[in-house]
Design an enzyme around this catalytic site. Structure first.
Site, PDB file in Angstrom:
ATOM      1  N   ASP A  12      61.937 106.784  71.199  1.00 50.39           N
ATOM      2  CA  ASP A  12      62.285 106.485  69.656  1.00 50.39           C
ATOM      3  C   ASP A  12      61.794 104.167  69.990  1.00 50.39           C
ATOM      4  O   ASP A  12      62.501 104.249  70.989  1.00 50.39           O
ATOM      5  CB  ASP A  12      63.783 106.258  69.608  1.00 50.39           C
ATOM      6  CG  ASP A  12      63.542 105.941  68.257  1.00 50.39           C
ATOM      7  OD1 ASP A  12      62.174 105.874  67.123  1.00 50.39           O
ATOM      8  OD2 ASP A  12      64.254 105.833  67.544  1.00 50.39           O
ATOM      9  N   ASN A  60      57.419 113.684  60.634  1.00 54.46           N
ATOM     10  CA  ASN A  60      56.748 112.525  61.056  1.00 54.46           C
ATOM     11  C   ASN A  60      55.663 111.845  60.033  1.00 54.46           C
ATOM     12  O   ASN A  60      55.046 111.387  59.553  1.00 54.46           O
ATOM     13  CB  ASN A  60      56.004 112.254  61.801  1.00 54.46           C
ATOM     14  CG  ASN A  60      56.853 112.078  62.911  1.00 54.46           C
ATOM     15  OD1 ASN A  60      57.319 112.333  64.133  1.00 54.46           O
ATOM     16  ND2 ASN A  60      58.446 111.555  62.938  1.00 54.46           N
TER      17      ASN A  60
END
Ligand code: FPP
Length: 236
Positions: A12, A60
Protein backbone atom coordinates in the site's frame (compact mmCIF):
# COMPACT_ATOMS: atom_id res chain seq x y z
CA UNK A 1 16.06 -16.78 14.02
CA UNK A 2 12.58 -18.27 13.56
CA UNK A 3 11.55 -17.40 9.99
CA UNK A 4 8.06 -17.35 8.49
CA UNK A 5 7.36 -19.98 5.84
CA UNK A 6 4.77 -17.85 4.09
CA UNK A 7 4.82 -14.04 3.89
CA UNK A 8 1.88 -12.18 2.36
CA UNK A 9 2.22 -8.48 1.55
CA UNK A 10 -0.41 -5.75 1.21
CA UNK A 11 1.57 -3.31 -0.93
CA UNK A 12 0.00 0.00 0.00
CA UNK A 13 0.99 3.62 -0.49
CA UNK A 14 2.02 3.84 -4.16
CA UNK A 15 -0.46 6.67 -4.79
CA UNK A 16 0.56 8.73 -1.75
CA UNK A 17 4.24 8.17 -2.52
CA UNK A 18 3.69 9.57 -6.03
CA UNK A 19 1.46 12.47 -4.96
CA UNK A 20 4.02 13.63 -2.39
CA UNK A 21 6.57 13.84 -5.20
CA UNK A 22 4.29 15.56 -7.71
CA UNK A 23 4.22 12.38 -9.82
CA UNK A 24 1.27 10.52 -11.36
CA UNK A 25 -0.25 7.55 -9.53
CA UNK A 26 1.00 5.25 -12.30
CA UNK A 27 4.55 6.43 -11.65
CA UNK A 28 3.97 5.40 -8.05
CA UNK A 29 2.96 1.93 -9.23
CA UNK A 30 6.03 1.78 -11.50
CA UNK A 31 8.22 2.33 -8.45
CA UNK A 32 6.02 -0.23 -6.68
CA UNK A 33 7.11 -2.82 -9.25
CA UNK A 34 10.75 -2.16 -8.33
CA UNK A 35 9.83 -2.82 -4.70
CA UNK A 36 8.19 -6.12 -5.79
CA UNK A 37 11.49 -7.17 -7.37
CA UNK A 38 13.38 -6.24 -4.18
CA UNK A 39 10.90 -8.14 -2.00
CA UNK A 40 11.23 -11.26 -4.17
CA UNK A 41 15.02 -11.03 -3.98
CA UNK A 42 14.85 -10.62 -0.20
CA UNK A 43 12.54 -13.62 0.10
CA UNK A 44 14.92 -15.71 -2.05
CA UNK A 45 17.96 -14.54 -0.04
CA UNK A 46 16.23 -15.49 3.22
CA UNK A 47 14.93 -18.80 1.78
CA UNK A 48 11.30 -17.96 2.45
CA UNK A 49 9.38 -20.67 0.52
CA UNK A 50 6.12 -18.75 -0.06
CA UNK A 51 5.61 -15.09 -0.94
CA UNK A 52 2.16 -13.73 -1.80
CA UNK A 53 1.58 -10.18 -3.03
CA UNK A 54 -1.73 -8.32 -3.24
CA UNK A 55 -1.39 -6.62 -6.64
CA UNK A 56 -5.03 -5.94 -7.57
CA UNK A 57 -8.13 -6.34 -5.45
CA UNK A 58 -11.62 -6.90 -6.86
CA UNK A 59 -12.44 -3.42 -5.49
CA UNK A 60 -9.61 -1.84 -7.53
CA UNK A 61 -11.76 -1.96 -10.73
CA UNK A 62 -13.49 1.17 -9.43
CA UNK A 63 -10.29 3.21 -9.87
CA UNK A 64 -9.99 5.51 -12.94
CA UNK A 65 -9.79 3.48 -16.15
CA UNK A 66 -6.32 4.85 -16.97
CA UNK A 67 -4.97 3.61 -13.62
CA UNK A 68 -6.53 0.14 -14.05
CA UNK A 69 -5.12 -0.14 -17.59
CA UNK A 70 -1.76 1.13 -16.38
CA UNK A 71 -1.64 -1.51 -13.64
CA UNK A 72 -2.45 -4.29 -16.14
CA UNK A 73 0.27 -2.98 -18.46
CA UNK A 74 2.79 -2.95 -15.60
CA UNK A 75 1.90 -6.52 -14.74
CA UNK A 76 2.40 -7.63 -18.36
CA UNK A 77 5.74 -5.80 -18.50
CA UNK A 78 6.84 -7.29 -15.18
CA UNK A 79 6.05 -10.84 -16.32
CA UNK A 80 7.82 -10.40 -19.66
CA UNK A 81 10.88 -8.56 -18.37
CA UNK A 82 11.28 -10.88 -15.35
CA UNK A 83 10.75 -14.17 -17.20
CA UNK A 84 14.46 -15.05 -17.38
CA UNK A 85 15.04 -14.00 -13.80
CA UNK A 86 12.09 -16.02 -12.49
CA UNK A 87 13.29 -19.11 -14.35
CA UNK A 88 16.93 -18.59 -13.29
CA UNK A 89 15.89 -18.33 -9.64
CA UNK A 90 13.48 -21.29 -9.85
CA UNK A 91 10.46 -19.21 -8.89
CA UNK A 92 7.12 -20.98 -9.20
CA UNK A 93 4.53 -18.42 -10.19
CA UNK A 94 0.85 -18.81 -9.43
CA UNK A 95 -2.16 -16.56 -9.01
CA UNK A 96 -5.19 -16.28 -6.77
CA UNK A 97 -8.36 -14.38 -7.67
CA UNK A 98 -10.83 -14.24 -10.54
CA UNK A 99 -8.22 -14.26 -13.30
CA UNK A 100 -10.88 -14.91 -15.97
CA UNK A 101 -12.01 -11.26 -15.67
CA UNK A 102 -8.56 -9.81 -16.48
CA UNK A 103 -7.72 -8.56 -20.00
CA UNK A 104 -7.11 -11.52 -22.34
CA UNK A 105 -3.47 -10.60 -23.06
CA UNK A 106 -2.71 -10.44 -19.32
CA UNK A 107 -4.38 -13.83 -18.83
CA UNK A 108 -2.27 -15.31 -21.64
CA UNK A 109 1.04 -14.02 -20.26
CA UNK A 110 0.09 -15.21 -16.78
CA UNK A 111 -0.98 -18.64 -17.96
CA UNK A 112 2.23 -19.08 -19.94
CA UNK A 113 4.43 -18.09 -16.97
CA UNK A 114 2.48 -20.29 -14.57
CA UNK A 115 3.00 -23.26 -16.91
CA UNK A 116 6.69 -22.55 -17.52
CA UNK A 117 7.45 -22.33 -13.80
CA UNK A 118 5.13 -24.98 -12.37
CA UNK A 119 7.92 -27.45 -11.47
CA UNK A 120 10.18 -24.92 -9.73
CA UNK A 121 10.61 -25.10 -5.97
CA UNK A 122 12.91 -22.34 -4.70
CA UNK A 123 9.93 -20.13 -3.86
CA UNK A 124 6.25 -19.94 -4.75
CA UNK A 125 5.36 -16.38 -5.76
CA UNK A 126 1.60 -15.95 -5.68
CA UNK A 127 0.13 -12.80 -7.21
CA UNK A 128 -3.34 -11.92 -5.95
CA UNK A 129 -5.19 -10.41 -8.92
CA UNK A 130 -8.84 -9.44 -8.98
CA UNK A 131 -8.75 -11.04 -5.53
CA UNK A 132 -11.35 -10.69 -2.78
CA UNK A 133 -11.68 -13.00 0.22
CA UNK A 134 -15.46 -12.65 0.05
CA UNK A 135 -15.50 -13.71 -3.62
CA UNK A 136 -13.14 -16.56 -2.80
CA UNK A 137 -15.70 -17.90 -0.34
CA UNK A 138 -18.53 -17.44 -2.87
CA UNK A 139 -16.51 -19.35 -5.49
CA UNK A 140 -15.78 -22.11 -2.98
CA UNK A 141 -19.50 -22.42 -2.17
CA UNK A 142 -20.43 -22.66 -5.85
CA UNK A 143 -18.18 -25.67 -6.43
CA UNK A 144 -19.08 -27.24 -3.10
CA UNK A 145 -22.82 -27.01 -3.74
CA UNK A 146 -22.43 -28.49 -7.24
CA UNK A 147 -20.41 -31.37 -5.79
CA UNK A 148 -23.04 -31.84 -3.10
CA UNK A 149 -25.71 -32.12 -5.79
CA UNK A 150 -23.61 -34.84 -7.41
CA UNK A 151 -23.53 -36.68 -4.08
CA UNK A 152 -19.79 -36.14 -3.57
CA UNK A 153 -20.08 -34.27 -0.23
CA UNK A 154 -21.01 -35.84 3.07
CA UNK A 155 -22.58 -32.90 4.96
CA UNK A 156 -22.26 -34.56 8.38
CA UNK A 157 -18.49 -34.78 8.08
CA UNK A 158 -18.01 -31.27 6.66
CA UNK A 159 -15.36 -29.30 8.57
CA UNK A 160 -12.94 -26.41 7.97
CA UNK A 161 -10.32 -28.74 6.49
CA UNK A 162 -12.90 -29.67 3.82
CA UNK A 163 -13.74 -26.02 3.09
CA UNK A 164 -10.04 -25.13 2.78
CA UNK A 165 -9.72 -27.47 -0.18
CA UNK A 166 -12.13 -25.25 -2.13
CA UNK A 167 -10.27 -21.99 -1.54
CA UNK A 168 -7.92 -20.51 -4.18
CA UNK A 169 -5.13 -21.10 -1.67
CA UNK A 170 -5.76 -24.85 -1.44
CA UNK A 171 -2.11 -25.68 -2.20
CA UNK A 172 -0.57 -22.93 -0.04
CA UNK A 173 0.16 -22.95 3.68
CA UNK A 174 -1.55 -20.19 5.68
CA UNK A 175 0.50 -16.99 5.84
CA UNK A 176 2.63 -16.79 8.98
CA UNK A 177 3.31 -13.11 8.49
CA UNK A 178 1.27 -10.40 6.78
CA UNK A 179 3.12 -7.18 6.03
CA UNK A 180 1.16 -4.02 5.29
CA UNK A 181 2.94 -0.88 4.21
CA UNK A 182 1.89 2.78 4.49
CA UNK A 183 0.71 2.58 8.10
CA UNK A 184 -2.87 1.40 7.54
CA UNK A 185 -4.18 -1.20 10.02
CA UNK A 186 -6.57 -3.08 7.73
CA UNK A 187 -6.69 -6.42 5.95
CA UNK A 188 -8.75 -5.02 3.02
CA UNK A 189 -10.50 -8.28 2.04
CA UNK A 190 -7.15 -10.12 1.78
CA UNK A 191 -6.78 -13.75 2.94
CA UNK A 192 -9.34 -13.24 5.73
CA UNK A 193 -9.77 -16.92 6.58
CA UNK A 194 -6.15 -17.84 5.94
CA UNK A 195 -4.90 -15.08 8.26
CA UNK A 196 -6.80 -16.33 11.31
CA UNK A 197 -3.52 -16.83 13.18
CA UNK A 198 -1.12 -14.75 11.08
CA UNK A 199 1.16 -12.24 12.70
CA UNK A 200 0.51 -8.79 11.26
CA UNK A 201 3.30 -6.28 10.76
CA UNK A 202 2.39 -2.74 9.77
CA UNK A 203 5.11 -0.34 8.72
CA UNK A 204 4.64 3.38 7.94
CA UNK A 205 6.96 3.02 4.91
CA UNK A 206 5.19 3.50 1.55
CA UNK A 207 5.47 0.44 -0.69
CA UNK A 208 7.79 2.06 -3.30
CA UNK A 209 10.26 2.81 -0.47
CA UNK A 210 10.16 -0.73 0.97
CA UNK A 211 13.74 -2.06 0.85
CA UNK A 212 15.67 -5.21 1.71
CA UNK A 213 16.35 -3.62 5.13
CA UNK A 214 12.59 -3.17 5.74
CA UNK A 215 12.04 -6.81 4.77
CA UNK A 216 14.74 -7.86 7.22
CA UNK A 217 13.12 -5.63 9.88
CA UNK A 218 9.80 -7.43 9.38
CA UNK A 219 11.55 -10.80 9.76
CA UNK A 220 13.23 -9.69 12.97
CA UNK A 221 9.93 -8.44 14.32
CA UNK A 222 8.29 -11.76 13.46
CA UNK A 223 11.03 -13.78 15.15
CA UNK A 224 10.24 -12.02 18.45
CA UNK A 225 6.50 -12.70 18.33
CA UNK A 226 5.04 -15.36 20.56
CA UNK A 227 2.62 -17.36 18.42
CA UNK A 228 0.12 -19.20 20.58
CA UNK A 229 -2.59 -20.21 18.08
CA UNK A 230 -5.25 -19.74 20.76
CA UNK A 231 -3.25 -21.79 23.23
CA UNK A 232 -1.36 -20.61 26.33
CA UNK A 233 2.36 -19.96 26.28
CA UNK A 234 4.35 -23.16 26.43
CA UNK A 235 6.83 -23.20 29.30
CA UNK A 236 9.45 -25.87 28.73
C1 FPP B 1 -1.82 0.17 -3.37
O1 FPP B 1 -1.34 1.49 -3.42
C2 FPP B 1 -1.26 -0.57 -4.49
C3 FPP B 1 -2.01 -1.13 -5.49
C4 FPP B 1 -3.47 -1.06 -5.54
C5 FPP B 1 -1.37 -1.85 -6.59
C6 FPP B 1 -0.12 -2.60 -6.27
C7 FPP B 1 0.58 -2.84 -7.53
C8 FPP B 1 1.91 -2.81 -7.73
C9 FPP B 1 2.87 -2.66 -6.65
C10 FPP B 1 2.47 -2.91 -9.12
C11 FPP B 1 1.97 -4.07 -9.95
C12 FPP B 1 2.33 -5.39 -9.44
C13 FPP B 1 3.09 -6.33 -10.04
C14 FPP B 1 3.12 -7.69 -9.48
C15 FPP B 1 3.89 -6.08 -11.23
P1 FPP B 1 -2.43 2.65 -3.58
O2 FPP B 1 -2.43 3.04 -5.02
O3 FPP B 1 -3.74 2.23 -3.03
O4 FPP B 1 -1.78 3.77 -2.71
P2 FPP B 1 -2.54 4.93 -1.93
O5 FPP B 1 -3.35 4.28 -0.84
O6 FPP B 1 -1.41 5.74 -1.39
O7 FPP B 1 -3.35 5.67 -2.94
Amino acid sequence: MELPKHIAIIMDGNGRWATERGLSRIEGHQHGVKAVKRALESALDNEIPYLTIYAFSSENWSRPEAEVNGLMKLLNQFLKSEERNLIKNKVRLRTIGRIEALPKDTQNVLQSMVQKTEDFDAITLTIALNYSSKNEIVDAFKVLIEEHKEGKIDVASLNYETIEKYLYTRDLPNPDLIIRTSGEFRLSNFLLLQSAYSEIYVTPVYWPDFTEADFKGALEHYSKRNRRFGNVQQII
